[in-house]
Design a protein around this motif. Sequence first.
Motif, PDB file in Angstrom:
ATOM      1  N   PRO A 204     -20.239 -18.646   0.322  1.00  0.00           N
ATOM      2  CA  PRO A 204     -19.740 -20.028   0.350  1.00  0.00           C
ATOM      3  C   PRO A 204     -18.530 -20.196  -0.566  1.00  0.00           C
ATOM      4  CG  PRO A 204     -22.127 -19.978   0.087  1.00  0.00           C
ATOM      5  CD  PRO A 204     -21.653 -18.566  -0.069  1.00  0.00           C
ATOM      6  N   PRO A 205     -17.543 -20.975  -0.162  1.00  0.00           N
ATOM      7  CA  PRO A 205     -16.371 -21.194  -1.011  1.00  0.00           C
ATOM      8  C   PRO A 205     -16.729 -22.042  -2.222  1.00  0.00           C
ATOM      9  CG  PRO A 205     -16.256 -22.579   0.941  1.00  0.00           C
ATOM     10  CD  PRO A 205     -17.432 -21.671   1.139  1.00  0.00           C
ATOM     11  N   VAL A 206     -16.251 -21.645  -3.397  1.00  0.00           N
ATOM     12  CA  VAL A 206     -16.523 -22.369  -4.634  1.00  0.00           C
ATOM     13  C   VAL A 206     -15.253 -22.425  -5.469  1.00  0.00           C
ATOM     14  CG1 VAL A 206     -18.994 -21.836  -4.754  1.00  0.00           C
ATOM     15  CG2 VAL A 206     -17.344 -20.212  -5.693  1.00  0.00           C
ATOM     16  N   ASP A 207     -15.250 -23.321  -6.459  1.00  0.00           N
ATOM     17  CA  ASP A 207     -14.092 -23.424  -7.346  1.00  0.00           C
ATOM     18  C   ASP A 207     -14.003 -22.224  -8.282  1.00  0.00           C
ATOM     19  OD1 ASP A 207     -13.275 -26.000  -6.380  1.00  0.00           O
ATOM     20  OD2 ASP A 207     -14.908 -26.890  -7.526  1.00  0.00           O
TER      21      ASP A 207
ATOM     22  N   SER B 222      -9.090 -37.928 -11.759  1.00  0.00           N
ATOM     23  CA  SER B 222     -10.235 -37.418 -12.500  1.00  0.00           C
ATOM     24  C   SER B 222     -10.612 -36.028 -12.003  1.00  0.00           C
ATOM     25  CB  SER B 222     -11.438 -38.358 -12.337  1.00  0.00           C
ATOM     26  OG  SER B 222     -11.865 -38.355 -10.980  1.00  0.00           O
ATOM     27  N   THR B 223     -11.551 -35.422 -12.689  1.00  0.00           N
ATOM     28  CA  THR B 223     -12.121 -34.154 -12.236  1.00  0.00           C
ATOM     29  C   THR B 223     -13.625 -34.350 -12.176  1.00  0.00           C
ATOM     30  OG1 THR B 223     -12.104 -33.390 -14.537  1.00  0.00           O
ATOM     31  CG2 THR B 223     -10.272 -32.686 -13.147  1.00  0.00           C
ATOM     32  N   GLY B 224     -14.076 -35.064 -11.154  1.00  0.00           N
ATOM     33  CA  GLY B 224     -15.465 -35.505 -11.100  1.00  0.00           C
ATOM     34  C   GLY B 224     -16.451 -34.480 -10.609  1.00  0.00           C
ATOM     35  N   SER B 225     -15.992 -33.368 -10.016  1.00  0.00           N
ATOM     36  CA  SER B 225     -16.930 -32.385  -9.483  1.00  0.00           C
ATOM     37  C   SER B 225     -16.388 -30.979  -9.653  1.00  0.00           C
ATOM     38  CB  SER B 225     -17.201 -32.667  -7.998  1.00  0.00           C
ATOM     39  OG  SER B 225     -16.004 -32.550  -7.251  1.00  0.00           O
ATOM     40  N   LEU B 226     -17.322 -30.018  -9.693  1.00  0.00           N
ATOM     41  CA  LEU B 226     -16.947 -28.619  -9.844  1.00  0.00           C
ATOM     42  C   LEU B 226     -18.054 -27.767  -9.238  1.00  0.00           C
ATOM     43  CD1 LEU B 226     -14.850 -26.669 -11.217  1.00  0.00           C
ATOM     44  CD2 LEU B 226     -16.453 -26.563 -13.143  1.00  0.00           C
TER      45      LEU B 226
ATOM     46  N   ALA C  50     -10.508 -20.328  -7.862  1.00  0.00           N
ATOM     47  CA  ALA C  50      -9.814 -20.538  -6.592  1.00  0.00           C
ATOM     48  C   ALA C  50      -8.515 -21.300  -6.805  1.00  0.00           C
ATOM     49  CB  ALA C  50     -10.716 -21.316  -5.629  1.00  0.00           C
ATOM     50  N   PRO C  51      -7.519 -21.077  -5.931  1.00  0.00           N
ATOM     51  CA  PRO C  51      -6.237 -21.792  -6.078  1.00  0.00           C
ATOM     52  C   PRO C  51      -6.396 -23.306  -6.164  1.00  0.00           C
ATOM     53  CG  PRO C  51      -6.044 -20.059  -4.437  1.00  0.00           C
ATOM     54  CD  PRO C  51      -7.496 -20.118  -4.811  1.00  0.00           C
ATOM     55  N   VAL C  52      -7.340 -23.863  -5.393  1.00  0.00           N
ATOM     56  CA  VAL C  52      -7.511 -25.312  -5.363  1.00  0.00           C
ATOM     57  C   VAL C  52      -8.015 -25.847  -6.695  1.00  0.00           C
ATOM     58  CG1 VAL C  52      -9.904 -25.296  -4.552  1.00  0.00           C
ATOM     59  CG2 VAL C  52      -8.410 -27.184  -3.907  1.00  0.00           C
ATOM     60  N   ALA C  53      -8.587 -24.969  -7.548  1.00  0.00           N
ATOM     61  CA  ALA C  53      -9.176 -25.422  -8.816  1.00  0.00           C
ATOM     62  C   ALA C  53      -8.343 -25.036 -10.034  1.00  0.00           C
ATOM     63  CB  ALA C  53     -10.585 -24.855  -8.965  1.00  0.00           C
ATOM     64  N   ARG C  54      -7.200 -24.427  -9.824  1.00  0.00           N
ATOM     65  CA  ARG C  54      -6.458 -23.891 -10.973  1.00  0.00           C
ATOM     66  C   ARG C  54      -5.902 -24.978 -11.872  1.00  0.00           C
ATOM     67  NH1 ARG C  54      -3.250 -18.496  -9.051  1.00  0.00           N
ATOM     68  NH2 ARG C  54      -2.710 -18.509 -11.244  1.00  0.00           N
ATOM     69  N   SER C  55      -5.709 -26.193 -11.343  1.00  0.00           N
ATOM     70  CA  SER C  55      -5.236 -27.305 -12.173  1.00  0.00           C
ATOM     71  C   SER C  55      -6.363 -28.274 -12.518  1.00  0.00           C
ATOM     72  CB  SER C  55      -4.114 -28.062 -11.450  1.00  0.00           C
ATOM     73  OG  SER C  55      -4.579 -28.583 -10.212  1.00  0.00           O
TER      74      SER C  55
ATOM     75  N   ILE D 152     -12.889 -29.977   0.002  1.00  0.00           N
ATOM     76  CA  ILE D 152     -11.521 -30.495  -0.018  1.00  0.00           C
ATOM     77  C   ILE D 152     -11.528 -32.008  -0.170  1.00  0.00           C
ATOM     78  CG2 ILE D 152      -9.422 -30.771   1.345  1.00  0.00           C
ATOM     79  CD1 ILE D 152      -9.787 -27.986   0.173  1.00  0.00           C
ATOM     80  N   ASP D 153     -12.465 -32.684   0.506  1.00  0.00           N
ATOM     81  CA  ASP D 153     -12.574 -34.142   0.368  1.00  0.00           C
ATOM     82  C   ASP D 153     -12.825 -34.529  -1.082  1.00  0.00           C
ATOM     83  OD1 ASP D 153     -12.182 -34.548   3.060  1.00  0.00           O
ATOM     84  OD2 ASP D 153     -14.310 -34.748   3.553  1.00  0.00           O
ATOM     85  N   ALA D 154     -13.698 -33.757  -1.773  1.00  0.00           N
ATOM     86  CA  ALA D 154     -13.989 -34.051  -3.170  1.00  0.00           C
ATOM     87  C   ALA D 154     -12.764 -33.836  -4.048  1.00  0.00           C
ATOM     88  CB  ALA D 154     -15.147 -33.171  -3.656  1.00  0.00           C
ATOM     89  N   VAL D 155     -11.999 -32.771  -3.758  1.00  0.00           N
ATOM     90  CA  VAL D 155     -10.779 -32.509  -4.525  1.00  0.00           C
ATOM     91  C   VAL D 155      -9.773 -33.641  -4.325  1.00  0.00           C
ATOM     92  CG1 VAL D 155      -8.774 -30.994  -4.719  1.00  0.00           C
ATOM     93  CG2 VAL D 155     -11.063 -30.011  -4.535  1.00  0.00           C
ATOM     94  N   VAL D 156      -9.598 -34.067  -3.079  1.00  0.00           N
ATOM     95  CA  VAL D 156      -8.660 -35.155  -2.788  1.00  0.00           C
ATOM     96  C   VAL D 156      -9.074 -36.429  -3.511  1.00  0.00           C
ATOM     97  CG1 VAL D 156      -7.799 -36.670  -0.968  1.00  0.00           C
ATOM     98  CG2 VAL D 156      -7.916 -34.203  -0.579  1.00  0.00           C
ATOM     99  N   ALA D 157     -10.377 -36.733  -3.495  1.00  0.00           N
ATOM    100  CA  ALA D 157     -10.864 -37.937  -4.172  1.00  0.00           C
ATOM    101  C   ALA D 157     -10.601 -37.861  -5.670  1.00  0.00           C
ATOM    102  CB  ALA D 157     -12.348 -38.119  -3.900  1.00  0.00           C
ATOM    103  N   ASP D 158     -10.831 -36.671  -6.254  1.00  0.00           N
ATOM    104  CA  ASP D 158     -10.571 -36.508  -7.682  1.00  0.00           C
ATOM    105  C   ASP D 158      -9.091 -36.693  -8.001  1.00  0.00           C
ATOM    106  OD1 ASP D 158     -13.213 -36.040  -8.171  1.00  0.00           O
ATOM    107  OD2 ASP D 158     -13.038 -33.865  -8.297  1.00  0.00           O
ATOM    108  N   LEU D 159      -8.212 -36.095  -7.180  1.00  0.00           N
ATOM    109  CA  LEU D 159      -6.783 -36.217  -7.408  1.00  0.00           C
ATOM    110  C   LEU D 159      -6.325 -37.667  -7.263  1.00  0.00           C
ATOM    111  CD1 LEU D 159      -5.528 -33.056  -5.486  1.00  0.00           C
ATOM    112  CD2 LEU D 159      -5.556 -33.395  -7.963  1.00  0.00           C
TER     113      LEU D 159
END
Length: 300
Positions: free
Chosen positions: A137-140, A90-94, A273-278, A79-86
Amino acid sequence: MVDAHRVRIFLSVMASGSVNAAATHLGYSPSAVSQQIAALQKETGLTLFTRDGRGIAPTPAAHTLAAESERLMFEMKRIDAVVADLREGSTGSLSIGYFASAGYRWMPQLAKRLQSRMPELTLQMILTEGYPPGESPPVDIDVVPADPSTSVRPGHRVTPLMTDHFVALVPADHRLAGRRRVEMAELADDSWISNDISAGITQDMVDRACRAAGFRPRYRVEAQDHYTATAFVAAGVGITVLPDLASRSLPKTVRRLRLTNPNPVRDIVALTAPVARSNEAALRAVEILEQIAAASARRR
């Protein structure tokens, strides 16, 4: 609600073996670490450590909490990585989950093509096969065989990738080795080698197909992956039935036979995953996976 920061400090103490060592690793004072552990114990109502000479010893409750907290910390990091990307636009990690044969066949191609389009992208590839339902493990994006226990996840987008037929692998000197295809019942009297980790969905599909053909396979060796099972076949120990995707590179002493009557198949899907749909990287990854899977199906 349990404070995530305190859980991080607690996990550091568990991994480090002492308050002083955890303080050094985290850059805190020992008293600050002790205060956070005391607050966590009060917050949870649990005794997490007891005195052991000059040091401390974790209680059974501490071991249980640590084991259960690892997944939470993994998700918090994601989640921290998603927040940083938003925040940075950018979309710096997957993160992409996979099972063994898809990892070997598809993931290197996926990584190469993704990073040629998005050079700054950081990919995390995670083997999600073999976990109990709901505990991987949770993944995108998770590439999995379609099954109610693994591929039905609330909010996830399901993208079909490929229908994977099963094949039989037999030693080169086997009585059926000269054939291109065999009926499942023709393998009834052979010694079998299992090949699915934790007796999962693949093993269940093979056993159901055997029952449909009127017999139960006699497993002489229980291997937990396709590649080890193939090595046993190459050594002449027995035969195995596995998905075609796992049978593309074979030793010279092994023959692949197509199965009929019945021919079990598995559908492979990508779960976003919902967090990665955009996430632009996730969208591109799924498009590339569809192309790779289509090419793989044509080669069959």
